[in-house]
Design a protein around this motif. Structure first.
Motif, PDB file in Angstrom:
ATOM      1  N   ILE A 284      92.958 -13.427  33.969  1.00 55.44           N
ATOM      2  CA  ILE A 284      93.689 -14.334  34.867  1.00 55.44           C
ATOM      3  C   ILE A 284      92.760 -14.836  35.963  1.00 55.44           C
ATOM      4  O   ILE A 284      92.734 -16.040  36.280  1.00 55.44           O
ATOM      5  CB  ILE A 284      94.914 -13.625  35.479  1.00 55.44           C
ATOM      6  CG1 ILE A 284      96.001 -13.413  34.416  1.00 55.44           C
ATOM      7  CG2 ILE A 284      95.479 -14.419  36.657  1.00 55.44           C
ATOM      8  CD1 ILE A 284      97.140 -12.533  34.879  1.00 55.44           C
ATOM      9  N   ALA A 285      92.008 -13.917  36.561  1.00 58.29           N
ATOM     10  CA  ALA A 285      91.078 -14.301  37.625  1.00 58.29           C
ATOM     11  C   ALA A 285      90.047 -15.301  37.103  1.00 58.29           C
ATOM     12  O   ALA A 285      89.771 -16.326  37.745  1.00 58.29           O
ATOM     13  CB  ALA A 285      90.384 -13.058  38.182  1.00 58.29           C
ATOM     14  N   LEU A 286      89.491 -15.025  35.921  1.00 54.97           N
ATOM     15  CA  LEU A 286      88.466 -15.902  35.345  1.00 54.97           C
ATOM     16  C   LEU A 286      89.022 -17.293  35.058  1.00 54.97           C
ATOM     17  O   LEU A 286      88.411 -18.313  35.437  1.00 54.97           O
ATOM     18  CB  LEU A 286      87.913 -15.275  34.061  1.00 54.97           C
ATOM     19  CG  LEU A 286      86.806 -16.046  33.343  1.00 54.97           C
ATOM     20  CD1 LEU A 286      85.563 -16.151  34.215  1.00 54.97           C
ATOM     21  CD2 LEU A 286      86.475 -15.382  32.003  1.00 54.97           C
ATOM     22  N   GLN A 303      92.905 -18.569  46.006  1.00 51.52           N
ATOM     23  CA  GLN A 303      92.756 -17.394  46.866  1.00 51.52           C
ATOM     24  C   GLN A 303      94.042 -16.570  46.905  1.00 51.52           C
ATOM     25  O   GLN A 303      93.997 -15.331  46.974  1.00 51.52           O
ATOM     26  CB  GLN A 303      92.342 -17.820  48.274  1.00 51.52           C
ATOM     27  CG  GLN A 303      90.922 -18.351  48.354  1.00 51.52           C
ATOM     28  CD  GLN A 303      89.903 -17.372  47.773  1.00 51.52           C
ATOM     29  OE1 GLN A 303      89.956 -16.168  48.018  1.00 51.52           O
ATOM     30  NE2 GLN A 303      88.968 -17.902  46.987  1.00 51.52           N
ATOM     31  N   ARG A 304      95.184 -17.222  46.832  1.00 49.72           N
ATOM     32  CA  ARG A 304      96.453 -16.480  46.789  1.00 49.72           C
ATOM     33  C   ARG A 304      96.534 -15.639  45.518  1.00 49.72           C
ATOM     34  O   ARG A 304      97.017 -14.497  45.547  1.00 49.72           O
ATOM     35  CB  ARG A 304      97.637 -17.455  46.852  1.00 49.72           C
ATOM     36  CG  ARG A 304      97.837 -18.108  48.214  1.00 49.72           C
ATOM     37  CD  ARG A 304      99.098 -18.966  48.206  1.00 49.72           C
ATOM     38  NE  ARG A 304     100.279 -18.151  47.953  1.00 49.72           N
ATOM     39  CZ  ARG A 304     101.376 -18.590  47.338  1.00 49.72           C
ATOM     40  NH1 ARG A 304     101.430 -19.840  46.896  1.00 49.72           N
ATOM     41  NH2 ARG A 304     102.401 -17.797  47.165  1.00 49.72           N
ATOM     42  N   ILE A 305      96.068 -16.210  44.412  1.00 53.34           N
ATOM     43  CA  ILE A 305      96.088 -15.481  43.139  1.00 53.34           C
ATOM     44  C   ILE A 305      95.152 -14.278  43.202  1.00 53.34           C
ATOM     45  O   ILE A 305      95.533 -13.144  42.851  1.00 53.34           O
ATOM     46  CB  ILE A 305      95.692 -16.416  41.977  1.00 53.34           C
ATOM     47  CG1 ILE A 305      96.743 -17.502  41.782  1.00 53.34           C
ATOM     48  CG2 ILE A 305      95.501 -15.615  40.685  1.00 53.34           C
ATOM     49  CD1 ILE A 305      96.303 -18.644  40.884  1.00 53.34           C
ATOM     50  N   LEU A 306      93.915 -14.502  43.644  1.00 55.04           N
ATOM     51  CA  LEU A 306      92.937 -13.417  43.698  1.00 55.04           C
ATOM     52  C   LEU A 306      93.368 -12.341  44.697  1.00 55.04           C
ATOM     53  O   LEU A 306      93.181 -11.141  44.439  1.00 55.04           O
ATOM     54  CB  LEU A 306      91.558 -13.965  44.061  1.00 55.04           C
ATOM     55  CG  LEU A 306      90.944 -14.974  43.072  1.00 55.04           C
ATOM     56  CD1 LEU A 306      89.549 -15.390  43.537  1.00 55.04           C
ATOM     57  CD2 LEU A 306      90.897 -14.408  41.658  1.00 55.04           C
ATOM     58  N   GLN A 375      80.094 -16.419  38.152  1.00 58.16           N
ATOM     59  CA  GLN A 375      79.335 -16.267  39.385  1.00 58.16           C
ATOM     60  C   GLN A 375      80.271 -16.194  40.601  1.00 58.16           C
ATOM     61  O   GLN A 375      80.036 -15.413  41.522  1.00 58.16           O
ATOM     62  CB  GLN A 375      78.361 -17.437  39.549  1.00 58.16           C
ATOM     63  CG  GLN A 375      77.152 -17.377  38.638  1.00 58.16           C
ATOM     64  CD  GLN A 375      76.264 -16.184  38.958  1.00 58.16           C
ATOM     65  OE1 GLN A 375      75.892 -15.957  40.100  1.00 58.16           O
ATOM     66  NE2 GLN A 375      75.945 -15.412  37.932  1.00 58.16           N
ATOM     67  N   TYR A 376      81.296 -16.998  40.592  1.00 58.49           N
ATOM     68  CA  TYR A 376      82.275 -16.995  41.684  1.00 58.49           C
ATOM     69  C   TYR A 376      82.924 -15.615  41.807  1.00 58.49           C
ATOM     70  O   TYR A 376      83.089 -15.091  42.918  1.00 58.49           O
ATOM     71  CB  TYR A 376      83.331 -18.067  41.422  1.00 58.49           C
ATOM     72  CG  TYR A 376      84.287 -18.324  42.559  1.00 58.49           C
ATOM     73  CD1 TYR A 376      84.108 -19.413  43.405  1.00 58.49           C
ATOM     74  CD2 TYR A 376      85.379 -17.483  42.794  1.00 58.49           C
ATOM     75  CE1 TYR A 376      84.990 -19.664  44.458  1.00 58.49           C
ATOM     76  CE2 TYR A 376      86.261 -17.715  43.832  1.00 58.49           C
ATOM     77  CZ  TYR A 376      86.058 -18.816  44.661  1.00 58.49           C
ATOM     78  OH  TYR A 376      86.926 -19.057  45.699  1.00 58.49           O
ATOM     79  N   LEU A 377      83.290 -15.033  40.651  1.00 56.27           N
ATOM     80  CA  LEU A 377      83.930 -13.721  40.670  1.00 56.27           C
ATOM     81  C   LEU A 377      82.953 -12.635  41.111  1.00 56.27           C
ATOM     82  O   LEU A 377      83.350 -11.675  41.784  1.00 56.27           O
ATOM     83  CB  LEU A 377      84.508 -13.393  39.293  1.00 56.27           C
ATOM     84  CG  LEU A 377      85.741 -14.199  38.873  1.00 56.27           C
ATOM     85  CD1 LEU A 377      86.191 -13.805  37.476  1.00 56.27           C
ATOM     86  CD2 LEU A 377      86.883 -14.017  39.867  1.00 56.27           C
TER      87      LEU A 377
END
Length: 386
Positions: A284-286, A303-306, A375-377
């Protein structure tokens, strides 16, 4: 001269099954199960996950007493749980032998009690015996009560591929007993919440907001809140199966598999050390970051999801997402896209997000952008650790 002739067959099958929410299903004063069976002189075989028998030491006696009270012949088989049951031909043979030895026919019942893997394997055996005997599922994890246990699929793994062998076989009934959740460890309690987040993100923004507002209660194992989460999540899954027009997935779209293409491959690459729900959270995050990187999802929503995921204690990054240099997506993970396409049986179709509560299907995932999402994660994960 011979003239070809054709007959076109067409029929519809009206099918329904109940998903019952209760507590202490095998207590003798609970009528939910016996009301489902109804038939006199029924035969029952029960397949139960070993850990359930360990953590609920009275369960075997409770089951025997329940069916003895209602004069139903029953036989019980204890099997190991976890993903390994789906990799083990021997266990499938044991279940089929149980069905054979007890002369179970299409009007008899197999009751499967356990987590999603046990339900998948026992359901597969029930589906292929006599071309299908009546299956009653009693899911015992959050993940199976709100997702896999209420659906129409059975499966085992083969050729190193998750769910390679399987059937579309609706259950006769599903009984969700929340008492089984009391003995889950924290990982398994948390794991199933990811499926609720998944379905909320693609179908119900209000439900996602509710989950985000109740992370503390869920972390504190508030059973009433968890029961509410499971009910709504199961309801959304069942509504989709019933109204989407493709319950047996004849097309090439599986919107309820948002976040799953990476999750399935991550599970396999980790040797199933990563639980399914944990892998789904990472998937989901990816895919949420990929949605952001492709201009579909704004950063505030991302950002709300993460934050929701991390507030619940989920990891949003795993080392197997990246290559050895951590500069690109792991090529073995990326290969999972082709396996996902093959499993769908048509063109690649992946669900992304246009907003919280709104999904969008795409048919191509760009490797370079996916590497940017990884990379973001990585950077987000570093910030969380600090």
């Amino acid at each position: 001269m011979y003239k070809a002739q054709n007959i076109r067959q067409h029929f519809q099958v009206d099918y329904h099954y109940d998903v019952v929410f209760t507590r202490n299903v095998f207590k003798t004063d609970n009528k939910e199960l016996i009301n489902i069976i109804k038939t006199e002189n029924s035969k029952i075989v029960v397949v139960i996950e070993r850990d359930i028998a360990v953590y609920h030491p009275n369960i075997i006696n409770d089951i025997s007493d329940y069916f003895e009270l209602h004069t139903v012949d029953s036989s019980i088989l204890i099997v190991r749980g976890g993903e390994n049951i789906k990799n083990d031909d021997h266990t499938i043979e044991e279940i089929l032998q149980l069905i054979h030895n007890n002369r179970i026919d299409r009007h008899s019942y197999l009751i499967a009690i356990g987590g999603g893997a046990v339900l998948d394997a026992a359901g597969y055996a029930a589906a292929i015996a006599h071309r299908g005997i009546r299956l009653i599922r009693v899911p015992t994890t959050v993940l199976s009560q709100n997702d896999s246990g209420v659906g129409v699929k059975t499966s085992i793994n083969y050729f190193g591929k998750k769910n390679f062998l399987g059937t579309f076989s609706p259950p006769y009934a599903v009984i969700n007993d929340s008492c089984f959740l009391e003995t889950l460890d924290d990982r398994n309690w948390r794991s199933g919440i990811s499926e609720a987040i998944k379905v909320a993100l693609i179908k119900d923004a209000a439900f996602f907001n509710w989950i985000a507002q109740n992370t503390e209660a869920l972390n504190e194992r508030n059973m009433a809140v968890m029961e509410q989460l499971i009910f709504r999540c199961a309801q959304l899954h069942i509504e989709h199966i019933g109204t989407a027009g493709d319950p047996f997935e004849k097309g090439s779209s599986r919107p309820l598999d948002f976040g799953h293409w990476a999750a399935h491959k991550l599970e396999y690459l980790s040797g199933y050390e990563v639980l399914h729900g944990e892998a789904v959270a990472i998937g989901i995050a990816l895919d949420s970051v990929y949605s952001y990187k492709t201009g579909r999802l704004d950063e505030e929503a991302l950002q709300r999801i993460l934050t929701c995921l991390t507030d619940l204690g989920f990891e949003i990054f795993h080392i197997l997402l990246s290559d050895k240099t951590q500069s690109e997506v792991n090529p073995l993970l990326y290969k999972g896209l082709e396996e996902f396409r093959e499993h769908l049986g048509g063109e690649l179709t992946v669900m992304l997000l246009k907003g919280i509560g709104t999904g969008e299907e795409v048919h191509h995932i760009e490797k370079t952008i996916l590497s940017q999402a990884v990379q973001y994660l990585i950077k987000s994960n570093v910030l969380i650790q600090e």
